[in-house]
Motif scaffolding. Structure first.
Motif, PDB file in Angstrom:
ATOM      1  N   VAL A 165       0.865  -1.183   0.000  1.00 39.28           N
ATOM      2  CA  VAL A 165       0.000   0.000   0.000  1.00 39.28           C
ATOM      3  C   VAL A 165       0.900   1.231   0.000  1.00 39.28           C
ATOM      4  CG1 VAL A 165      -1.737   1.305   1.271  1.00 39.28           C
ATOM      5  CG2 VAL A 165      -1.843  -1.184   1.225  1.00 39.28           C
ATOM      6  N   THR A 166       0.656   2.141  -0.911  1.00 40.62           N
ATOM      7  CA  THR A 166       1.459   3.352  -0.978  1.00 40.62           C
ATOM      8  C   THR A 166       0.887   4.429  -0.064  1.00 40.62           C
ATOM      9  OG1 THR A 166       0.206   4.350  -2.790  1.00 40.62           O
ATOM     10  CG2 THR A 166       2.006   2.835  -3.386  1.00 40.62           C
ATOM     11  N   ARG A 171      -3.507   7.800   2.202  1.00 42.34           N
ATOM     12  CA  ARG A 171      -4.030   9.143   2.471  1.00 42.34           C
ATOM     13  C   ARG A 171      -5.384   9.358   1.803  1.00 42.34           C
ATOM     14  NH1 ARG A 171       0.617  13.666   1.944  1.00 42.34           N
ATOM     15  NH2 ARG A 171      -1.218  14.941   2.458  1.00 42.34           N
ATOM     16  N   ARG A 172      -5.589   8.767   0.648  1.00 42.25           N
ATOM     17  CA  ARG A 172      -6.888   8.879  -0.020  1.00 42.25           C
ATOM     18  C   ARG A 172      -7.977   8.230   0.827  1.00 42.25           C
ATOM     19  NH1 ARG A 172     -10.234  11.826  -2.987  1.00 42.25           N
ATOM     20  NH2 ARG A 172     -11.572  10.602  -4.353  1.00 42.25           N
ATOM     21  N   ILE A 173      -7.683   7.078   1.398  1.00 45.24           N
ATOM     22  CA  ILE A 173      -8.645   6.411   2.277  1.00 45.24           C
ATOM     23  C   ILE A 173      -8.951   7.300   3.474  1.00 45.24           C
ATOM     24  CG2 ILE A 173      -8.972   4.469   3.857  1.00 45.24           C
ATOM     25  CD1 ILE A 173      -7.300   2.782   1.904  1.00 45.24           C
ATOM     26  N   ALA A 174      -7.900   7.895   4.058  1.00 41.71           N
ATOM     27  CA  ALA A 174      -8.087   8.746   5.234  1.00 41.71           C
ATOM     28  C   ALA A 174      -9.008   9.915   4.931  1.00 41.71           C
ATOM     29  CB  ALA A 174      -6.729   9.259   5.728  1.00 41.71           C
ATOM     30  N   TYR A 248       1.151   2.595   8.472  1.00 39.78           N
ATOM     31  CA  TYR A 248       1.532   1.339   7.824  1.00 39.78           C
ATOM     32  C   TYR A 248       2.296   1.616   6.536  1.00 39.78           C
ATOM     33  CZ  TYR A 248       1.071  -3.104   5.318  1.00 39.78           C
ATOM     34  OH  TYR A 248       1.343  -4.256   4.615  1.00 39.78           O
ATOM     35  N   ALA A 249       1.760   2.493   5.697  1.00 35.16           N
ATOM     36  CA  ALA A 249       2.391   2.780   4.411  1.00 35.16           C
ATOM     37  C   ALA A 249       3.782   3.374   4.592  1.00 35.16           C
ATOM     38  CB  ALA A 249       1.506   3.714   3.595  1.00 35.16           C
ATOM     39  N   PHE A 263       7.175  -7.601   9.374  1.00 36.91           N
ATOM     40  CA  PHE A 263       6.161  -6.559   9.499  1.00 36.91           C
ATOM     41  C   PHE A 263       4.944  -6.878   8.629  1.00 36.91           C
ATOM     42  CE2 PHE A 263       4.335  -2.442   8.145  1.00 36.91           C
ATOM     43  CZ  PHE A 263       4.011  -1.914   9.384  1.00 36.91           C
ATOM     44  N   VAL A 264       5.179  -7.228   7.377  1.00 32.55           N
ATOM     45  CA  VAL A 264       4.083  -7.495   6.442  1.00 32.55           C
ATOM     46  C   VAL A 264       3.300  -8.735   6.862  1.00 32.55           C
ATOM     47  CG1 VAL A 264       3.539  -8.189   4.072  1.00 32.55           C
ATOM     48  CG2 VAL A 264       5.153  -6.329   4.486  1.00 32.55           C
TER      49      VAL A 264
END
Length: 334
Positions: A165-166, A171-174, A248-249, A263-264
């Protein structure tokens, strides 16, 4: 005299109680669901969305009165719909220090409770007392807000199936899932109800977009580094559920090799994760520099939002109230 934050909050809560009373009177068969909504709203909450709606109205030249209080309260009902359904999707057992509706009564009752909150939110806005032309102006922002939060939740669900996930995606989701419906759209609903000038409406929209994202970034930080007694929910839930948020990103792009693989594979491990494993994942976020970078992003967004507000031709009371709300939205203890 202008209402203080606490005075306005009390007015909003009285409007919510009156809305629930009217709903029980109209539909006594749904009283158990309405009682659940009353329980959820009384359990806590900052009432930021109603406050931003109210002060968006005042900033655009609107007056204090019962109509704007009721319209603002509708946004708390909309928020209640969102959190009840969010708790179902996340499998959360606690919210604001109390059992979630799904934990107390099961998924089916929780779905119906959330649905009812959405319907009551619509009714509270449309019967708030504003003239039809004012409601028509505001409904575009109100409807867009409802659609955006659903779209944001859907994007998050799709992203949960991906390890990669970039930061722009997170940020778009947020922005869609929380930022716009928490701050930008409430500001616009209030301003449009007042019939504000395009200069003020557009400026509030720009400030609200920045501040809304900052609000969600702060929430992400609280979800991993917050204090459970202060937030009213576990601070390991974002890690256990595998939230694909900015933290996370940013961590993902900074790790490599074995640490990245751990981590992943472990992020989102649910109840299988031990407390020490959760601490290790939290440590990756910190040691990678992702926490510091996320806090810097939060500060940058908040600063830009305040600059937008400073440019607007606002009365002193509205300016002061919006500055206070901006601080309440983003300046929280991590």
């Amino acid at each position: 005299m202008e209402p203080s934050y606490d005075e306005l909050r009390l007015e909003i809560e009285r409007a919510l109680d009156a809305s629930f009373d009217r709903a029980v009177e109209r539909l006594p068969d749904a009283a158990p669901l309405i009682d659940e909504l009353r329980r959820v709203t009384r359990a806590g909450g900052k009432r930021l969305r109603p406050a931003f709606c109210y002060w968006g109205h005042r900033a655009a030249g609107g007056a204090h009165g019962g109509a704007i209080v009721r319209a603002s309260a509708s946004l708390e009902l909309l928020h209640t719909f969102a959190i009840v359904h969010d708790d179902i999707m996340d499998g959360s057992d606690h919210r604001r220090g109390h059992p979630t509706v799904n934990a107390a009564h099961g998924t089916s009752v929780a779905l119906l409770t959330g649905d009812l909150a959405l319907v009551l939110a619509d009714e509270e806005l449309m019967t708030s007392g504003f003239e039809p032309d004012a409601l028509q102006r505001a409904f575009a922002a109100y409807s867009r807000m409802r659609q955006e939060v659903v779209a944001g939740q859907f994007l998050e669900l799709r992203m949960m199936a991906r390890a990669e996930v970039t930061e722009p995606e997170a940020r778009r989701i947020a922005v869609l899932k929380s930022g716009r419906y928490s701050i930008q759209e409430p500001l616009l609903v209030g301003a449009l109800l007042a019939g504000g000038s395009s200069e003020v409406v557009d400026g509030l929209g720009r400030a609200g977009d920045l501040l809304g994202e900052a609000f969600q970034v702060a929430d992400d930080l609280l979800g991993t580094f917050g204090n459970a007694s202060a937030t009213g929910k576990p601070v390991d839930s974002d890690i256990r559920s595998g939230k694909r948020n900015v933290l996370y990103a940013k961590t993902l792009e900074r790790l490599s090799g074995a640490e990245r693989a751990v981590f992943v594979s472990s992020w989102g491990g649910g109840d299988v994760l031990s407390a020490s494993e959760v601490d290790r994942l939290r440590g990756f976020v910190e040691s990678s520099g992702a926490r510091a970078a996320t806090e810097a992003l939060l500060s940058e967004l908040a600063r830009a939002a305040r600059s937008e507000l400073d440019r607007l031709p606002l009365e002193a009371d509205a300016r002061a109230a919006l500055a206070d709300l901006a601080s309440r939205a983003v300046e929280r203890q991590f």
